[in-house]
Write a protein that holds these residues in place. Structure first.
Motif, PDB file in Angstrom:
ATOM      1  N   SER A 225      33.798  31.234  44.649  1.00 41.24           N
ATOM      2  CA  SER A 225      33.084  30.909  43.409  1.00 41.24           C
ATOM      3  C   SER A 225      32.209  32.081  42.972  1.00 41.24           C
ATOM      4  O   SER A 225      32.045  32.334  41.780  1.00 41.24           O
ATOM      5  CB  SER A 225      32.239  29.651  43.607  1.00 41.24           C
ATOM      6  N   ALA A 226      31.669  32.822  43.935  1.00 42.04           N
ATOM      7  CA  ALA A 226      30.833  33.976  43.598  1.00 42.04           C
ATOM      8  C   ALA A 226      31.632  35.040  42.872  1.00 42.04           C
ATOM      9  O   ALA A 226      31.149  35.647  41.908  1.00 42.04           O
ATOM     10  CB  ALA A 226      30.212  34.560  44.870  1.00 42.04           C
ATOM     11  N   LEU A 227      32.862  35.283  43.323  1.00 42.82           N
ATOM     12  CA  LEU A 227      33.696  36.298  42.673  1.00 42.82           C
ATOM     13  C   LEU A 227      34.229  35.800  41.343  1.00 42.82           C
ATOM     14  O   LEU A 227      34.234  36.533  40.348  1.00 42.82           O
ATOM     15  CB  LEU A 227      34.853  36.686  43.595  1.00 42.82           C
ATOM     16  N   ARG A 228      34.649  34.536  41.313  1.00 46.76           N
ATOM     17  CA  ARG A 228      35.210  34.009  40.059  1.00 46.76           C
ATOM     18  C   ARG A 228      34.182  34.053  38.922  1.00 46.76           C
ATOM     19  O   ARG A 228      34.536  34.265  37.771  1.00 46.76           O
ATOM     20  CB  ARG A 228      35.720  32.584  40.267  1.00 46.76           C
ATOM     21  N   ARG A 229      32.910  33.862  39.255  1.00 49.38           N
ATOM     22  CA  ARG A 229      31.874  33.902  38.223  1.00 49.38           C
ATOM     23  C   ARG A 229      31.722  35.283  37.600  1.00 49.38           C
ATOM     24  O   ARG A 229      31.207  35.410  36.493  1.00 49.38           O
ATOM     25  CB  ARG A 229      30.519  33.464  38.808  1.00 49.38           C
ATOM     26  N   ARG A 230      32.171  36.294  38.308  1.00 50.00           N
ATOM     27  CA  ARG A 230      32.036  37.657  37.785  1.00 50.00           C
ATOM     28  C   ARG A 230      33.131  38.006  36.788  1.00 50.00           C
ATOM     29  O   ARG A 230      33.099  39.063  36.167  1.00 50.00           O
ATOM     30  CB  ARG A 230      32.070  38.667  38.934  1.00 50.00           C
ATOM     31  N   PHE A 231      34.100  37.126  36.640  1.00 46.18           N
ATOM     32  CA  PHE A 231      35.210  37.368  35.732  1.00 46.18           C
ATOM     33  C   PHE A 231      35.167  36.417  34.542  1.00 46.18           C
ATOM     34  O   PHE A 231      34.734  35.261  34.666  1.00 46.18           O
ATOM     35  CB  PHE A 231      36.553  37.143  36.450  1.00 46.18           C
ATOM     36  N   ASN A 232      35.624  36.905  33.423  1.00 49.65           N
ATOM     37  CA  ASN A 232      35.991  36.036  32.314  1.00 49.65           C
ATOM     38  C   ASN A 232      37.502  35.843  32.413  1.00 49.65           C
ATOM     39  O   ASN A 232      38.257  36.815  32.372  1.00 49.65           O
ATOM     40  CB  ASN A 232      35.621  36.662  30.978  1.00 49.65           C
ATOM     41  N   THR A 233      37.942  34.614  32.569  1.00 46.79           N
ATOM     42  CA  THR A 233      39.349  34.334  32.814  1.00 46.79           C
ATOM     43  C   THR A 233      40.084  34.067  31.509  1.00 46.79           C
ATOM     44  O   THR A 233      39.663  33.240  30.703  1.00 46.79           O
ATOM     45  CB  THR A 233      39.507  33.125  33.755  1.00 46.79           C
ATOM     46  N   VAL A 234      41.187  34.767  31.323  1.00 41.73           N
ATOM     47  CA  VAL A 234      42.064  34.559  30.173  1.00 41.73           C
ATOM     48  C   VAL A 234      43.436  34.159  30.708  1.00 41.73           C
ATOM     49  O   VAL A 234      44.041  34.893  31.498  1.00 41.73           O
ATOM     50  CB  VAL A 234      42.184  35.835  29.314  1.00 41.73           C
ATOM     51  N   VAL A 235      43.903  32.998  30.316  1.00 37.51           N
ATOM     52  CA  VAL A 235      45.189  32.487  30.793  1.00 37.51           C
ATOM     53  C   VAL A 235      46.301  32.929  29.844  1.00 37.51           C
ATOM     54  O   VAL A 235      46.229  32.677  28.630  1.00 37.51           O
ATOM     55  CB  VAL A 235      45.161  30.948  30.898  1.00 37.51           C
ATOM     56  N   LEU A 236      47.301  33.597  30.397  1.00 38.21           N
ATOM     57  CA  LEU A 236      48.464  34.007  29.602  1.00 38.21           C
ATOM     58  C   LEU A 236      49.545  32.935  29.738  1.00 38.21           C
ATOM     59  O   LEU A 236      50.073  32.720  30.829  1.00 38.21           O
ATOM     60  CB  LEU A 236      48.997  35.359  30.084  1.00 38.21           C
ATOM     61  N   PRO A 237      49.871  32.257  28.651  1.00 38.14           N
ATOM     62  CA  PRO A 237      50.852  31.171  28.729  1.00 38.14           C
ATOM     63  C   PRO A 237      52.276  31.701  28.666  1.00 38.14           C
ATOM     64  O   PRO A 237      52.524  32.853  28.284  1.00 38.14           O
ATOM     65  CB  PRO A 237      50.526  30.334  27.486  1.00 38.14           C
ATOM     66  N   LEU A 238      53.198  30.853  29.043  1.00 35.71           N
ATOM     67  CA  LEU A 238      54.605  31.153  28.794  1.00 35.71           C
ATOM     68  C   LEU A 238      54.845  31.138  27.289  1.00 35.71           C
ATOM     69  O   LEU A 238      54.109  30.479  26.547  1.00 35.71           O
ATOM     70  CB  LEU A 238      55.492  30.116  29.490  1.00 35.71           C
ATOM     71  N   PRO A 239      55.852  31.864  26.802  1.00 33.77           N
ATOM     72  CA  PRO A 239      56.120  31.875  25.358  1.00 33.77           C
ATOM     73  C   PRO A 239      56.271  30.462  24.807  1.00 33.77           C
ATOM     74  O   PRO A 239      56.927  29.608  25.412  1.00 33.77           O
ATOM     75  CB  PRO A 239      57.428  32.668  25.253  1.00 33.77           C
TER      76      PRO A 239
END
Length: 375
Positions: A225-239
């Motif tokens: 959780s400590a590392l995940r908080r340092r990222f802004n997550t962008v999900v790339l979907p399938l086409p």
């Protein structure tokens, strides 16, 4: 020095046109230069382009001088805008998605457009050591003189911090959890301590990090959780649509075909559409018309795998056929992509052949080709 004046190093360095897969900043140097010349918007410090120009480079378009920018990513514009905006802040970017959703491709092109260099790369595996993210040592120097600045071998992330550039970490969730957490201090404090020297490397403006990850493959290590908080997550979907995926596959096959010196082949778009249709139907568990429910195989049947199947078929048609891409060139590749688990997937594929492919108008040749390579 050789007789013609070339050094051994010159001979070892391949010419740009001989490289099988040039880095993004080399392959698309003309587009990047044209964008930089036309870009009059504010740029974050040490960025080669403004955020608007970076997004335009990835999404494609036509500049005022007529320069055509090829799309590097086909999908929702907002996804790229959020990704680029994240890199302009002090938060790192995590590109998340199932295998084959162009995470690595997008990561490379973002780094090329922002920093002009996509090679500051850590490839994540189960055996990635902490030194790959932080730094290592020249052991000859270390034994001779002890820990000194000359003996230090900076890793890609340290170099990016010192130069204000973009570092990349591929397959972050494949890296052991204790090694992953090496990034926590780097991303939160923007510093990398070197206790052996009593020093630290502080990130200069322009530094940021792009990581890619998926949670479908085996051997995945969840992020703390400590590392995940340092990222802004962008999900790339399938086409989202068949046409969108066909367009992506066609563009990439054309690019790869050029690098492999494979000539364009008639019938290519028809077979690309067929491969994508098969993959989407099996992936979604239903035929395109929604009338027939299907079992899905164990594999992901991603866009990247469709590109591989078509490229292999193109090579078969060129070297062992008449130059026309036909169903027979595609059948073995599709079988290999679908049947990953010989027990479960073979049943899925056989049912799909008999209940869908066999009855579909215009697919008789494909059905026969698939039967010939085995079900």
């Amino acid at each position: 020095m050789s007789e013609n004046g070339n050094t051994t190093q010159d001979r070892a360095r391949p010419a740009a046109g001989d490289v099988l897969r040039p880095h993004a900043e080399v392959a698309f140097a003309q587009e990047l230069a044209a964008l930089a010349a036309a870009d009059d918007r504010p740029r974050p410090e040490r960025w080669r382009l403004s955020p608007w120009a970076v997004a335009t480079y990835l999404l494609g378009g036509t500049l005022a001088d007529g320069t055509v920018l090829t799309p590097k990513y086909v999908g929702p514009r907002r996804i790229i805008e959020v990704a680029v905006t994240t890199l302009a802040t002090d938060r790192a970017l995590l590109l998340l998605g199932v295998p084959g959703t162009a995470k690595t491709w997008v990561s490379e092109h973002l780094a090329a457009a922002v920093s002009g260099d996509s090679t500051l790369l850590v490839q994540g595996t189960a055996g990635t050591p902490e030194e790959a993210i932080r730094y290592g040592w020249n052991y000859a120097q270390l034994l001779a003189h002890g820990p000194t600045a000359d003996a230090l071998v900076p890793g890609p992330v340290m170099r990016a911090m010192a130069q204000g550039m973009t570092a990349r970490v591929e397959e972050l969730t494949r890296i052991p959890a204790d090694v992953q957490d090496t990034l926590v201090t780097i991303l939160s404090e923007k510093t990398l301590p070197i206790p052996e020297l009593g020093q630290e490397v502080q990130a200069v403006r322009g530094f940021n990090l792009i990581a890619t990850a998926n949670d479908r493959d085996r051997g995945v290590n969840d992020l703390s959780s400590a590392l995940r908080r340092r990222f802004n997550t962008v999900v790339l979907p399938l086409p989202a649509t068949l046409e969108e995926e066909v367009d992506i596959v066609a563009r990439r096959v054309e690019q790869i075909g050029r690098s492999l010196q494979l000539p364009p082949t008639p019938g290519g778009m028809d077979e690309i559409r067929r491969v994508v249709t098969v993959f989407r139907e099996l992936r979604d568990g239903v035929t395109a018309d929604g009338r027939t429910k299907l079992k899905s195989p164990t594999g992901t049947l991603s866009t990247a795998e469709a590109i591989s199947v078509v490229t292999n078929g193109l090579a078969l048609a060129t070297h062992f056929g008449d130059g026309v891409l036909r169903p027979g060139d595609m059948a073995a590749g599709i079988l290999g992509a679908v049947v990953r688990d010989p027990a479960a997937d073979r049943v899925v594929w056989q049912e799909y052949l008999e209940s869908v492919v066999r009855e579909r108008d215009g697919w008789k040749d494909f059905y026969r080709a698939c039967r010939e390579v085995g079900v």
